[in-house]
Design a protein around this motif. Structure first.
Motif, PDB file in Angstrom:
ATOM      1  N   VAL A  17       0.881  -1.292  -0.027  1.00  0.00           N
ATOM      2  CA  VAL A  17       0.067  -0.120  -0.063  1.00  0.00           C
ATOM      3  C   VAL A  17       0.913   1.107   0.049  1.00  0.00           C
ATOM      4  O   VAL A  17       1.812   1.326   0.752  1.00  0.00           O
ATOM      5  CB  VAL A  17      -1.056   0.186   1.320  1.00  0.00           C
ATOM      6  CG1 VAL A  17      -1.843   1.344   1.280  1.00  0.00           C
ATOM      7  CG2 VAL A  17      -1.862  -1.216   1.250  1.00  0.00           C
ATOM      8  N   ASN A  18       0.788   2.196  -0.907  1.00  0.00           N
ATOM      9  CA  ASN A  18       1.634   3.303  -1.022  1.00  0.00           C
ATOM     10  C   ASN A  18       0.849   4.482  -1.363  1.00  0.00           C
ATOM     11  O   ASN A  18       0.257   5.109  -2.242  1.00  0.00           O
ATOM     12  CB  ASN A  18       2.343   3.067  -2.331  1.00  0.00           C
ATOM     13  CG  ASN A  18       3.626   3.883  -2.702  1.00  0.00           C
ATOM     14  OD1 ASN A  18       3.754   4.743  -1.802  1.00  0.00           O
ATOM     15  ND2 ASN A  18       4.403   3.688  -3.611  1.00  0.00           N
ATOM     16  N   ILE A 202     -13.729   3.724  -4.425  1.00  0.00           N
ATOM     17  CA  ILE A 202     -12.500   3.811  -4.529  1.00  0.00           C
ATOM     18  C   ILE A 202     -11.724   2.618  -5.470  1.00  0.00           C
ATOM     19  O   ILE A 202     -11.842   1.553  -5.149  1.00  0.00           O
ATOM     20  CB  ILE A 202     -11.528   3.938  -3.104  1.00  0.00           C
ATOM     21  CG1 ILE A 202     -11.848   5.166  -2.682  1.00  0.00           C
ATOM     22  CG2 ILE A 202     -10.113   3.950  -3.591  1.00  0.00           C
ATOM     23  CD1 ILE A 202     -11.300   5.618  -1.086  1.00  0.00           C
ATOM     24  N   ILE A 203     -10.782   3.073  -6.242  1.00  0.00           N
ATOM     25  CA  ILE A 203     -10.347   1.995  -7.182  1.00  0.00           C
ATOM     26  C   ILE A 203      -8.941   1.867  -6.613  1.00  0.00           C
ATOM     27  O   ILE A 203      -8.250   2.967  -6.860  1.00  0.00           O
ATOM     28  CB  ILE A 203     -10.456   2.040  -8.934  1.00  0.00           C
ATOM     29  CG1 ILE A 203     -12.081   1.985  -8.923  1.00  0.00           C
ATOM     30  CG2 ILE A 203      -9.945   0.888  -9.315  1.00  0.00           C
ATOM     31  CD1 ILE A 203     -12.241   2.256 -10.400  1.00  0.00           C
ATOM     32  N   ILE A 204      -8.199   0.992  -6.369  1.00  0.00           N
ATOM     33  CA  ILE A 204      -6.852   0.889  -5.853  1.00  0.00           C
ATOM     34  C   ILE A 204      -6.356   0.066  -6.962  1.00  0.00           C
ATOM     35  O   ILE A 204      -6.650  -1.073  -7.401  1.00  0.00           O
ATOM     36  CB  ILE A 204      -6.545   0.255  -4.616  1.00  0.00           C
ATOM     37  CG1 ILE A 204      -7.510   1.030  -3.610  1.00  0.00           C
ATOM     38  CG2 ILE A 204      -5.020  -0.013  -3.923  1.00  0.00           C
ATOM     39  CD1 ILE A 204      -7.279   0.641  -2.196  1.00  0.00           C
ATOM     40  N   ASP A 205      -4.968   0.281  -7.096  1.00  0.00           N
ATOM     41  CA  ASP A 205      -4.119  -0.501  -8.287  1.00  0.00           C
ATOM     42  C   ASP A 205      -2.611  -0.383  -7.625  1.00  0.00           C
ATOM     43  O   ASP A 205      -2.074   0.742  -7.529  1.00  0.00           O
ATOM     44  CB  ASP A 205      -4.124   0.056  -9.568  1.00  0.00           C
ATOM     45  CG  ASP A 205      -3.783  -1.117 -10.461  1.00  0.00           C
ATOM     46  OD1 ASP A 205      -3.314  -2.384 -10.238  1.00  0.00           O
ATOM     47  OD2 ASP A 205      -3.372  -0.717 -11.799  1.00  0.00           O
ATOM     48  N   ARG A 206      -1.976  -1.742  -7.429  1.00  0.00           N
ATOM     49  CA  ARG A 206      -0.642  -1.629  -7.134  1.00  0.00           C
ATOM     50  C   ARG A 206      -0.317  -0.697  -5.767  1.00  0.00           C
ATOM     51  O   ARG A 206       0.646   0.134  -5.943  1.00  0.00           O
ATOM     52  CB  ARG A 206       0.342  -1.344  -8.188  1.00  0.00           C
ATOM     53  CG  ARG A 206       0.481  -2.453  -9.419  1.00  0.00           C
ATOM     54  CD  ARG A 206       1.135  -2.085 -10.607  1.00  0.00           C
ATOM     55  NE  ARG A 206       0.418  -2.838 -11.637  1.00  0.00           N
ATOM     56  CZ  ARG A 206       0.600  -2.537 -12.771  1.00  0.00           C
ATOM     57  NH1 ARG A 206       1.343  -1.330 -13.091  1.00  0.00           N
ATOM     58  NH2 ARG A 206       0.072  -3.153 -13.523  1.00  0.00           N
ATOM     59  N   HIS A 208      -1.838   1.916  -4.924  1.00  0.00           N
ATOM     60  CA  HIS A 208      -2.124   3.557  -4.921  1.00  0.00           C
ATOM     61  C   HIS A 208      -3.644   3.767  -5.337  1.00  0.00           C
ATOM     62  O   HIS A 208      -4.221   2.753  -5.912  1.00  0.00           O
ATOM     63  CB  HIS A 208      -1.378   3.949  -6.397  1.00  0.00           C
ATOM     64  CG  HIS A 208      -0.243   4.326  -6.289  1.00  0.00           C
ATOM     65  ND1 HIS A 208       0.499   5.329  -5.669  1.00  0.00           N
ATOM     66  CD2 HIS A 208       0.818   3.489  -6.889  1.00  0.00           C
ATOM     67  CE1 HIS A 208       1.922   5.070  -5.701  1.00  0.00           C
ATOM     68  NE2 HIS A 208       1.999   4.083  -6.761  1.00  0.00           N
ATOM     69  N   ILE A 209      -4.338   4.632  -4.771  1.00  0.00           N
ATOM     70  CA  ILE A 209      -5.786   5.226  -5.244  1.00  0.00           C
ATOM     71  C   ILE A 209      -5.704   5.440  -6.799  1.00  0.00           C
ATOM     72  O   ILE A 209      -4.856   6.592  -6.826  1.00  0.00           O
ATOM     73  CB  ILE A 209      -6.439   5.876  -4.278  1.00  0.00           C
ATOM     74  CG1 ILE A 209      -6.536   5.354  -2.901  1.00  0.00           C
ATOM     75  CG2 ILE A 209      -7.641   6.389  -4.878  1.00  0.00           C
ATOM     76  CD1 ILE A 209      -7.121   6.171  -2.001  1.00  0.00           C
ATOM     77  N   VAL A 210      -6.380   4.832  -7.664  1.00  0.00           N
ATOM     78  CA  VAL A 210      -6.075   5.499  -9.047  1.00  0.00           C
ATOM     79  C   VAL A 210      -7.483   6.019  -9.573  1.00  0.00           C
ATOM     80  O   VAL A 210      -7.515   6.943 -10.369  1.00  0.00           O
ATOM     81  CB  VAL A 210      -5.832   4.432 -10.108  1.00  0.00           C
ATOM     82  CG1 VAL A 210      -4.517   3.944  -9.918  1.00  0.00           C
ATOM     83  CG2 VAL A 210      -6.827   3.268  -9.947  1.00  0.00           C
ATOM     84  N   ALA A 211      -8.521   5.966  -8.671  1.00  0.00           N
ATOM     85  CA  ALA A 211      -9.722   6.636  -9.003  1.00  0.00           C
ATOM     86  C   ALA A 211     -10.648   6.643  -7.687  1.00  0.00           C
ATOM     87  O   ALA A 211     -10.680   5.738  -6.903  1.00  0.00           O
ATOM     88  CB  ALA A 211     -10.643   6.124 -10.217  1.00  0.00           C
TER      89      ALA A 211
END
Ligand SMILES: Nc1ncnc2c1ncn2[C@@H]1O[C@H](COP(=O)(O)OP(=O)(O)OP(=O)(O)O)[C@@H](O)[C@H]1O
Ligand SMILES: [Mg+2]
Lengths: 250, 247
Positions: A17-18, A202-206, A208-211
């Motif tokens: 989580v970044n 909330i969309i999380i990818d790798r 990061h929150i990306v959207a």
């Protein structure tokens, strides 16, 4: 009610989580979306106080999760991923144990167990031991555990995983109902679920929150107005590996 | 909820866990059979013609070496394997309360097993006129010894989700705690090392401290020793559990 600021979790050199920040108020249902390994469960584990964050701050109902974990945990009901339960206990014994740990005694405990059993339709398996339950019933038992003290905050990691269509429907309804007076955060891979139950996504990818936004706002990003297209556009599969996620976000 | 209520709730569940599976009964039967076997056959209980339980207690460090890790190996490894650790530690209880609750449950279980050996004490009272103070001290020492081994098992079970590894590690550490003060080993050691070194090594051994109890001496130093081993091992358990989550 829940405030998460610049949350980071490192496992060795890897950042699961970044720099995740968000806040949720009473009356909101927040949906977590993201591909496998995005960091949804890790984020939830930090918010519930299981993993200490590498850096960042979490407050639940005004209590800091690191400095005052007991007060913060009291407010939370949590369904972990894979719905764990003590294999050798009966459903009834397990729920009573959880109620007791939540500080419920005597009649209050009986009422709480009864209520949770009704909410999750567990009457038929009340005296069956957990290791003999079917996957869906095991999941519902653990869900019942998270509801037992009627918490202000519900954190549910894939609450409809393994449930039959009827139960999925019931649980979505339950999340929506509870969300009117509480804070609910849940993760899912089913996009219709998001539309059916969430007030915000909330969309999380790798890590990061990306959207993030309401389901309607996110849908508006795709020409056809479909959530799964938005999801695919934002969270690129590993095969197309270059970091465009930030462009989409901007 | 206060600390004691949390500890008691966890303890109750853990103790019930022993009895809902066959573990408890298998363990109790094996324990009683082995104590009987060692005491009466190898220990020559009757041939000794003494009104004492020396032949009974002498074997406990060796008997516990395998039986206590068997009772304690699942404490935390099972919790990790099932994933219930995540559930337990997100409840409004502290890690310490969980560790102490689980430890006390197993200790109580071992105390029950030990209490079921009461016919030996009755037998010796029936045939002779033993010093029951010495017998009582022996029981206290045996219980402390079991507690020390159990705390070691508690620690090793936090290290791994594999119960077999947990068991083997625990036996190894307990064996070291025995051998450091076992007379054949200390005799050997004294040929190479100065007496001070031998004494320091032996001070870490459960044997040295267990023997005091068997002579009927309730020495505070011995009690403090066992309490320190328990406290230290449970502390390390807490550190391990904390570090695992820190990633
Ligand atoms: N205890 C751990 N040790 C090392 N790495 C971990 C640990 N827990 C999680 N990770 C890593 O962190 C990343 C995020 O995992 P996480 O379980 O949060 O994903 P997720 O979004 O919940 O995925 P899924 O949709 O599959 O449940 C993954 O790459 C995972 O391998
Ligand atoms: Mg997950």
């Amino acid at each position: 009610m829940i405030k998460v600021e610049h949350l980071v979790k490192a496992f060795g050199p890897k950042l699961a989580v970044n720099d995740v920040s968000f806040s949720v108020e009473r009356g909101e249902v927040l949906g977590f979306l993201g591909p496998n390994g995005a960091g949804k469960s890790t984020t939830m584990r930090m918010v519930t106080g299981y993993y200490p964050p590498t850096s960042g701050r979490i407050t639940v109902g005004g209590h800091d999760m690191v400095e005052n974990p007991i007060a913060a945990k009291r407010l939370i009901g949590y369904l972990p991923e894979n719905a764990p339960g003590y294999a050798d206990m009966t459903v009834n014994g397990f729920l009573n144990f959880c109620a007791e740990l939540r500080g419920l005694q005597g009649d209050a405990r009986k009422r709480a167990v009864h209520r949770a059993v009704e909410l999750c339709f567990l009457e038929n398996v009340l005296y069956q031991s957990i290791d003999t339950l079917s996957k869906g019933y095991k999941h519902r038992t653990c869900l019942a555990q998270s509801l037992i003290h009627d918490p202000d905050v519900l954190i549910l990691d894939e609450p409809t995983d393994g449930l039959d269509p009827n139960q999925k429907h019931e649980v979505r309804g339950l999340i929506k109902r509870l969300g009117e007076s509480k804070v609910v955060i849940f993760s899912t891979h089913i996009l219709e679920e998001v539309e059916a139950a969430c007030s915000r996504v909330i969309i999380i990818d790798r890590g990061h929150i990306v959207a993030s936004g309401t389901p309607a706002e996110l849908k508006a990003r795709s020409p056809e107005g479909k959530l799964d297209e938005v999801f695919r556009a934002i969270t690129l599969p590993d095969t197309v590996k270059h970091d465009v996620s930030h462009e989409v976000h901007a | 909820m206060n600390a004691w209520a949390a500890i008691r709730t966890i303890m109750k569940r853990e103790l019930a866990g022993y009895f809902t599976s066959p573990i408890a009964y298998v363990f109790l039967v094996i324990f009683l059979l082995l104590t009987g076997f060692f005491t009466f056959t190898i220990g020559n209980f009757f041939e000794r013609g003494e009104a004492s339980l020396v032949s009974f207690f002498t074997w406990h460090p060796w008997l516990y070496l395998f039986l206590v890790p068997a009772a304690g190996m699942r404490l935390w490894s099972e919790e990790r394997r099932l994933g219930t650790m995540e559930l337990l530690l997100t409840m409004p209880v502290t890690t310490w309360q969980a560790i102490i609750g689980k430890f006390l449950a197993s200790w109580l279980f071992l105390a029950l097993a030990l209490a079921l050996t009461f016919p030996v004490a009755i037998t010796v009272n029936y045939f002779g006129d033993p010093d029951n103070g010495v017998i009582f001290a022996g029981y206290v020492g045996s219980l402390m010894l079991a507690g020390a081994y159990l705390a070691v098992s508690c620690m090793t079970s936090a290290l791994t989700r594999n119960q077999v590894i947990s068991f083997i590690l625990s036996v190894m550490i307990c064996l070291f705690l025995i051998l450091a003060g076992y007379s054949p080993v200390t005799d050997l050691l004294s040929q190479y090392a100065s007496p001070v070194v031998v004494e320091i090594v032996a001070a870490f051994s459960v044997m040295t401290h267990f023997e005091g109890f068997q002579r009927g001496v309730l020495d505070t130093r011995d009690v403090v020793f066992f309490a320190s081993v328990i406290g230290f091992m449970l502390f390390v358990t807490g550190v391990i559990i904390r570090n695992q989550r820190a990633g």
